[in-house]
Design an enzyme around this catalytic site. Structure first.
Site, PDB file in Angstrom:
ATOM      1  N   LYS A 124     -12.298  -0.349  -5.551  1.00  0.00           N
ATOM      2  CA  LYS A 124     -12.723   0.743  -4.666  1.00  0.00           C
ATOM      3  C   LYS A 124     -13.038   1.970  -5.500  1.00  0.00           C
ATOM      4  CE  LYS A 124      -9.041  -0.961  -1.645  1.00  0.00           C
ATOM      5  NZ  LYS A 124      -7.960  -1.230  -2.614  1.00  0.00           N
TER       6      LYS A 124
ATOM      7  N   TYR B 262      -5.744   3.300  -8.386  1.00  0.00           N
ATOM      8  CA  TYR B 262      -4.461   2.626  -8.630  1.00  0.00           C
ATOM      9  C   TYR B 262      -4.090   2.652 -10.123  1.00  0.00           C
ATOM     10  CZ  TYR B 262      -5.107   0.548  -3.917  1.00  0.00           C
ATOM     11  OH  TYR B 262      -5.318   0.334  -2.567  1.00  0.00           O
TER      12      TYR B 262
ATOM     13  N   ASP C 226      -7.055  -7.396  -4.844  1.00  0.00           N
ATOM     14  CA  ASP C 226      -7.535  -6.094  -4.373  1.00  0.00           C
ATOM     15  C   ASP C 226      -6.973  -5.000  -5.271  1.00  0.00           C
ATOM     16  OD1 ASP C 226      -8.616  -4.503  -1.797  1.00  0.00           O
ATOM     17  OD2 ASP C 226      -6.779  -3.550  -2.510  1.00  0.00           O
TER      18      ASP C 226
ATOM     19  N   HIS D  24     -13.480   4.177  -1.009  1.00  0.00           N
ATOM     20  CA  HIS D  24     -12.038   4.143  -0.725  1.00  0.00           C
ATOM     21  C   HIS D  24     -11.643   4.953   0.522  1.00  0.00           C
ATOM     22  CE1 HIS D  24      -8.029   3.371  -2.959  1.00  0.00           C
ATOM     23  NE2 HIS D  24      -7.823   3.403  -1.669  1.00  0.00           N
TER      24      HIS D  24
HETATM   25  N1  LIG Z   1      -7.722   0.997   1.258  1.00  0.00           N
HETATM   26  C1  LIG Z   1      -6.651   1.726   1.215  1.00  0.00           C
HETATM   27  O1  LIG Z   1      -6.694   2.963   1.370  1.00  0.00           O
HETATM   28  C2  LIG Z   1      -5.332   1.085   0.997  1.00  0.00           C
HETATM   29  C3  LIG Z   1      -4.141   1.783   1.250  1.00  0.00           C
HETATM   30  C4  LIG Z   1      -2.928   1.129   1.069  1.00  0.00           C
HETATM   31  C5  LIG Z   1      -2.923  -0.186   0.624  1.00  0.00           C
HETATM   32  N2  LIG Z   1      -4.089  -0.836   0.349  1.00  0.00           N
HETATM   33  C6  LIG Z   1      -4.099  -2.224  -0.176  1.00  0.00           C
HETATM   34  O2  LIG Z   1      -3.324  -3.046   0.682  1.00  0.00           O
HETATM   35  C7  LIG Z   1      -2.319  -3.699  -0.066  1.00  0.00           C
HETATM   36  C8  LIG Z   1      -1.112  -3.959   0.806  1.00  0.00           C
HETATM   37  O3  LIG Z   1      -0.469  -2.754   1.157  1.00  0.00           O
HETATM   38  P1  LIG Z   1       0.936  -2.325   0.541  1.00  0.00           P
HETATM   39  O4  LIG Z   1       1.122  -3.013  -0.749  1.00  0.00           O
HETATM   40  O5  LIG Z   1       0.960  -0.840   0.523  1.00  0.00           O
HETATM   41  O6  LIG Z   1       1.963  -2.745   1.637  1.00  0.00           O
HETATM   42  P2  LIG Z   1       2.405  -4.092   2.333  1.00  0.00           P
HETATM   43  O7  LIG Z   1       1.684  -5.259   1.762  1.00  0.00           O
HETATM   44  O8  LIG Z   1       2.430  -3.819   3.794  1.00  0.00           O
HETATM   45  O9  LIG Z   1       3.917  -4.161   1.900  1.00  0.00           O
HETATM   46  C9  LIG Z   1       4.313  -4.337   0.584  1.00  0.00           C
HETATM   47  C10 LIG Z   1       5.821  -4.167   0.568  1.00  0.00           C
HETATM   48  O10 LIG Z   1       6.405  -5.223   1.318  1.00  0.00           O
HETATM   49  C11 LIG Z   1       7.332  -5.920   0.526  1.00  0.00           C
HETATM   50  N3  LIG Z   1       7.176  -7.340   0.802  1.00  0.00           N
HETATM   51  C12 LIG Z   1       6.052  -8.089   0.631  1.00  0.00           C
HETATM   52  N4  LIG Z   1       6.272  -9.345   1.039  1.00  0.00           N
HETATM   53  C13 LIG Z   1       7.548  -9.397   1.453  1.00  0.00           C
HETATM   54  C14 LIG Z   1       8.364 -10.419   1.976  1.00  0.00           C
HETATM   55  N5  LIG Z   1       7.894 -11.643   2.144  1.00  0.00           N
HETATM   56  N6  LIG Z   1       9.653 -10.112   2.303  1.00  0.00           N
HETATM   57  C15 LIG Z   1      10.136  -8.877   2.134  1.00  0.00           C
HETATM   58  N7  LIG Z   1       9.411  -7.858   1.637  1.00  0.00           N
HETATM   59  C16 LIG Z   1       8.122  -8.114   1.315  1.00  0.00           C
HETATM   60  C17 LIG Z   1       7.034  -5.594  -0.903  1.00  0.00           C
HETATM   61  O11 LIG Z   1       8.239  -5.528  -1.621  1.00  0.00           O
HETATM   62  P3  LIG Z   1       8.584  -6.551  -2.813  1.00  0.00           P
HETATM   63  O12 LIG Z   1       7.751  -6.120  -3.971  1.00  0.00           O
HETATM   64  O13 LIG Z   1      10.047  -6.323  -2.992  1.00  0.00           O
HETATM   65  O14 LIG Z   1       8.259  -7.928  -2.316  1.00  0.00           O
HETATM   66  C18 LIG Z   1       6.414  -4.196  -0.799  1.00  0.00           C
HETATM   67  O15 LIG Z   1       7.429  -3.224  -0.835  1.00  0.00           O
HETATM   68  C19 LIG Z   1      -2.090  -2.735  -1.232  1.00  0.00           C
HETATM   69  O16 LIG Z   1      -1.365  -3.333  -2.280  1.00  0.00           O
HETATM   70  C20 LIG Z   1      -3.484  -2.330  -1.561  1.00  0.00           C
HETATM   71  O17 LIG Z   1      -4.117  -3.322  -2.343  1.00  0.00           O
HETATM   72  C21 LIG Z   1      -5.286  -0.227   0.549  1.00  0.00           C
END
Ligand SMILES: NC(=O)c1ccc[n+]([C@@H]2O[C@H](COP(=O)([O-])OP(=O)(O)OC[C@H]3O[C@@H](n4cnc5c(N)ncnc54)[C@H](OP(=O)(O)O)[C@@H]3O)[C@@H](O)[C@H]2O)c1
Length: 267
Positions: free
Chosen positions: A64, A39, A34, A97
């Site tokens: 997106k 980004y 994704d 988005h």
């Molecule tokens: N459509 C939208 O508007 C929108 C908005 C936000 C996000 N997104 C998408 O959703 C994806 C996921 O959201 P996100 O990346 O913001 O947040 P997330 O997946 O909720 O959390 C990522 C965070 O969690 C940590 N993490 C992941 N696995 C872990 C584990 N097993 N143990 C401990 N820490 C862990 C990572 O740190 P480490 O790197 O240290 O593991 C990172 O800091 C994004 O990357 C993006 O592609 C879309």
């Protein structure tokens, strides 16, 4: 239409960090990535995919469209630019988005342009992100029932979005949960920790398994190979009814993302 249930997020990651994350994930068996125009990492993602040697046919790539490209004369050209960066002829899923009400381009215009991108073969499926019930209804009215593959929304144990998810289910639209880990916040939750102990799992696996068991797609991101590997194992974790009921009670309207001018009025 189908949305794979487990993918890799890439928000906030650019340059070598995203290249390493994507390459590790692909080595570990992830096949869904994704990304988004905003980004600023599509070229890095494209490089990582090319260097991984994984055939394009095995991959499911989502990007997106960013708000500045919503006009009818900009959306498809901006997508072509994204495809060049991603080094591919098509994406599997293309999303709007944010609804961005008042941004100057009407919903009907950008939804029609999105549908046009699919007609041109530049994306296999189309969808939306961060749409509330009313805007999803409007989007359906423009492109037709059954045409919107997913609504990608913030959804975690702290923000369960029950009204919207019930509506999406009724419409046959897959829910994609983003920030399922609430960007790490839920990892400190004591109830999730107890459930994790019970199953000899990690808290992240519990949160991801919870979303998967509700039928949502997830796209957690990580810069660490060990987290990428263990997150993927959430697919094998089965939570019981008691676990699911306890997690349901963690709801606290814990929204992390709501940018002014882009976000709708949430349900
Ligand atoms: N459509 C939208 O508007 C929108 C908005 C936000 C996000 N997104 C998408 O959703 C994806 C996921 O959201 P996100 O990346 O913001 O947040 P997330 O997946 O909720 O959390 C990522 C965070 O969690 C940590 N993490 C992941 N696995 C872990 C584990 N097993 N143990 C401990 N820490 C862990 C990572 O740190 P480490 O790197 O240290 O593991 C990172 O800091 C994004 O990357 C993006 O592609 C879309």
């Amino acid at each position: 239409m189908s949305i794979p249930s487990f993918g890799l997020g890439t928000f906030r990651l650019t340059g070598q960090a995203v290249i390493d994350s994507v390459k590790s994930a692909l080595e570990l068996g992830y096949r869904v990535i994704d990304t988004a125009q905003i980004y600023q990492n599509e070229a890095d993602v494209g490089q990582a995919i090319a260097e991984s040697g994984v055939p394009r046919s095995e991959l499911f790539i989502t990007t997106k469209i960013w708000v500045e490209n919503y006009a009818a004369d900009k959306l498809v050209p901006s997508l072509r630019d994204s495809l060049k960066k991603l080094r591919t002829d098509y994406v599997d899923l293309l999303l709007i988005h944010w609804p961005a009400p008042g941004n100057g381009v009407e919903l009907a215009e950008y939804m029609q342009a999105l549908a046009e991108a699919r007609k041109l073969g530049l994306t296999r499926q189309i969808g939306v992100s961060n749409f509330n019930i009313e805007l999803t209804r409007q989007a359906i009215a423009v492109v037709g029932k059954g045409e919107i593959a997913t609504n990608q929304i913030e959804l975690s144990p702290y923000l369960q979005n029950t009204k919207l998810t019930a509506f999406l289910k009724e419409q046959g639209i897959t829910v994609t949960s983003y920030m399922t880990l609430a960007y790490g916040k839920v990892l400190k939750d004591p109830v999730l920790a107890e459930i994790a102990n019970k199953h000899k799992a990690t808290v992240a696996q519990v949160a991801l398994a919870w979303a998967l068991q509700l039928g949502y797609a997830v796209i957690p991101s990580s810069t660490k190979r060990e987290n990428l590997a263990s997150n993927l194992l959430a697919r094998d974790l089965r939570l019981d009814d008691e676990d699911m009921a306890r997690i349901a009670k963690l709801e606290r309207n814990g929204r992390e993302v709501s940018p002014e001018g882009l976000a709708p009025i949430w349900d």
